[in-house]
Design a protein around this motif. Structure first.
Motif, PDB file in Angstrom:
ATOM      1  N   LEU A  95       0.850  -1.196   0.000  1.00  0.00           N
ATOM      2  CA  LEU A  95       0.000   0.000   0.000  1.00  0.00           C
ATOM      3  C   LEU A  95       0.881   1.239   0.000  1.00  0.00           C
ATOM      4  N   ARG A  96       0.679   2.106  -0.998  1.00  0.00           N
ATOM      5  CA  ARG A  96       1.426   3.366  -1.061  1.00  0.00           C
ATOM      6  C   ARG A  96       0.646   4.510  -0.458  1.00  0.00           C
ATOM      7  N   ASP A  97      -0.679   4.484  -0.663  1.00  0.00           N
ATOM      8  CA  ASP A  97      -1.503   5.618  -0.231  1.00  0.00           C
ATOM      9  C   ASP A  97      -2.951   5.181  -0.074  1.00  0.00           C
ATOM     10  N   GLY A  98      -3.815   6.152   0.204  1.00  0.00           N
ATOM     11  CA  GLY A  98      -5.231   5.859   0.411  1.00  0.00           C
ATOM     12  C   GLY A  98      -5.927   5.282  -0.807  1.00  0.00           C
ATOM     13  N   THR A  99      -5.485   5.696  -1.982  1.00  0.00           N
ATOM     14  CA  THR A  99      -6.082   5.159  -3.209  1.00  0.00           C
ATOM     15  C   THR A  99      -5.804   3.663  -3.313  1.00  0.00           C
ATOM     16  N   ASP A 100      -4.557   3.279  -3.042  1.00  0.00           N
ATOM     17  CA  ASP A 100      -4.218   1.846  -3.031  1.00  0.00           C
ATOM     18  C   ASP A 100      -5.076   1.121  -1.998  1.00  0.00           C
ATOM     19  N   PHE A 101      -5.192   1.716  -0.807  1.00  0.00           N
ATOM     20  CA  PHE A 101      -5.952   1.081   0.264  1.00  0.00           C
ATOM     21  C   PHE A 101      -7.397   0.832  -0.164  1.00  0.00           C
ATOM     22  N   GLN A 119      -5.698 -15.562   3.201  1.00  0.00           N
ATOM     23  CA  GLN A 119      -5.759 -14.267   3.873  1.00  0.00           C
ATOM     24  C   GLN A 119      -4.902 -13.260   3.125  1.00  0.00           C
ATOM     25  N   THR A 120      -5.384 -12.027   3.014  1.00  0.00           N
ATOM     26  CA  THR A 120      -4.589 -10.960   2.410  1.00  0.00           C
ATOM     27  C   THR A 120      -3.876 -10.195   3.513  1.00  0.00           C
ATOM     28  N   VAL A 121      -2.580  -9.961   3.303  1.00  0.00           N
ATOM     29  CA  VAL A 121      -1.748  -9.229   4.252  1.00  0.00           C
ATOM     30  C   VAL A 121      -1.230  -7.983   3.544  1.00  0.00           C
ATOM     31  N   PHE A 122      -1.407  -6.827   4.183  1.00  0.00           N
ATOM     32  CA  PHE A 122      -0.977  -5.552   3.602  1.00  0.00           C
ATOM     33  C   PHE A 122       0.303  -5.063   4.276  1.00  0.00           C
ATOM     34  N   PHE A 123       1.191  -4.516   3.457  1.00  0.00           N
ATOM     35  CA  PHE A 123       2.397  -3.886   3.974  1.00  0.00           C
ATOM     36  C   PHE A 123       2.440  -2.457   3.453  1.00  0.00           C
ATOM     37  N   ALA A 124       2.627  -1.514   4.367  1.00  0.00           N
ATOM     38  CA  ALA A 124       2.748  -0.106   3.979  1.00  0.00           C
ATOM     39  C   ALA A 124       4.118   0.109   3.349  1.00  0.00           C
ATOM     40  N   ALA A 125       4.134   0.798   2.244  1.00  0.00           N
ATOM     41  CA  ALA A 125       5.401   1.105   1.578  1.00  0.00           C
ATOM     42  C   ALA A 125       6.245   1.995   2.481  1.00  0.00           C
ATOM     43  N   SER A 126       7.538   1.722   2.509  1.00  0.00           N
ATOM     44  CA  SER A 126       8.464   2.570   3.253  1.00  0.00           C
ATOM     45  C   SER A 126       8.504   3.945   2.585  1.00  0.00           C
ATOM     46  N   PRO A 127       8.688   5.013   3.369  1.00  0.00           N
ATOM     47  CA  PRO A 127       8.644   6.373   2.796  1.00  0.00           C
ATOM     48  C   PRO A 127       9.485   6.598   1.539  1.00  0.00           C
ATOM     49  N   PRO A 128      10.727   6.091   1.450  1.00  0.00           N
ATOM     50  CA  PRO A 128      11.511   6.384   0.242  1.00  0.00           C
ATOM     51  C   PRO A 128      10.942   5.792  -1.057  1.00  0.00           C
ATOM     52  N   VAL A 129      10.145   4.724  -0.937  1.00  0.00           N
ATOM     53  CA  VAL A 129       9.633   4.077  -2.156  1.00  0.00           C
ATOM     54  C   VAL A 129       8.155   4.361  -2.401  1.00  0.00           C
ATOM     55  N   ARG A 130       7.531   5.114  -1.519  1.00  0.00           N
ATOM     56  CA  ARG A 130       6.089   5.370  -1.608  1.00  0.00           C
ATOM     57  C   ARG A 130       5.640   5.932  -2.959  1.00  0.00           C
ATOM     58  N   PRO A 131       6.375   6.855  -3.571  1.00  0.00           N
ATOM     59  CA  PRO A 131       5.884   7.424  -4.835  1.00  0.00           C
ATOM     60  C   PRO A 131       6.155   6.567  -6.072  1.00  0.00           C
ATOM     61  N   ILE A 132       6.881   5.478  -5.926  1.00  0.00           N
ATOM     62  CA  ILE A 132       7.311   4.702  -7.099  1.00  0.00           C
ATOM     63  C   ILE A 132       6.181   3.830  -7.632  1.00  0.00           C
ATOM     64  N   THR A 133       5.920   3.955  -8.934  1.00  0.00           N
ATOM     65  CA  THR A 133       5.022   3.032  -9.628  1.00  0.00           C
ATOM     66  C   THR A 133       5.726   2.555 -10.890  1.00  0.00           C
ATOM     67  N   ALA A 134       5.435   1.342 -11.291  1.00  0.00           N
ATOM     68  CA  ALA A 134       6.029   0.808 -12.524  1.00  0.00           C
ATOM     69  C   ALA A 134       5.622   1.668 -13.721  1.00  0.00           C
ATOM     70  N   THR A 135       4.406   2.183 -13.705  1.00  0.00           N
ATOM     71  CA  THR A 135       3.931   3.029 -14.810  1.00  0.00           C
ATOM     72  C   THR A 135       4.793   4.282 -14.946  1.00  0.00           C
TER      73      THR A 135
END
Length: 166
Positions: A95-101, A119-135
């Motif tokens: 999860l990077r942000d609220g939209t992902d959530f 079961q689905t397990v969510f991990f919050a992205a660490s701050p340095p990688v939060r803005p990164i998307t493959a797109t």
């Protein structure tokens, strides 16, 4: 008993954000199956085989150092079906942000209805990688930009070669 997690995505290309999620997933799994989604409606930069090779090269050593087994596969059906096929009791999502959530919570609820044993397990992205998307990485690379801050070195080299300008 081996605890298996499934981590799905296009991984086109694998980013430092993906590595961050995998690093965190090592705390809940003994075996991680990275499942590359192959969908005919998308026009990827790299073939599934190229993506699998890059994933093994950049993720394999990290997982091995943590005592976690890595398997890389492709799939073209539901994630819960892939999870069942590979013996996964967990689906890992970042999860990077609220939209992902918002999206991921809906998906996990649907998956829980179809496969209550997974079961689905969510991990919050660490701050340095939060803005990164493959797109965004693909867009920057396609325009000749430097993506080395967003992807592992091998992936940056492959992207540069893929989008080499005459």
């Amino acid at each position: 008993m081996t605890r298996t997690a499934l981590y799905t995505g296009s991984f086109d290309p694998v980013t430092n954000g993906h590595l961050d999620v995998l690093r965190q997933a090592c705390s809940v799994a003994d075996r991680i199956v990275v499942a590359i989604g192959v969908h005919s409606s998308k026009a990827p930069v790299f073939t599934p085989e190229e993506r699998a090779e890059m994933l093994r090269a950049v993720c394999g050593p990290m997982l091995k150092a943590k005592g976690v087994e890595l398997e890389v596969v492709t799939f073209n059906d539901l994630a819960v079906d892939a999870a069942r096929r590979h013996g996964a009791s967990l689906i890992v999502r970042g999860l990077r942000d609220g939209t992902d959530f918002d999206y991921e919570i809906q998906m996990s609820s649907m998956n829980a209805t179809m496969a209550p044993e997974v079961q689905t397990v969510f991990f919050a992205a660490s701050p340095p990688v939060r803005p990164i998307t493959a797109t965004l990485v693909r867009q920057i690379a396609s325009m000749g930009g430097d993506v080395s801050a967003f992807v592992p070195g091998l992936v940056a080299e492959r992207l540069q070669a893929q989008f080499k300008r005459p």
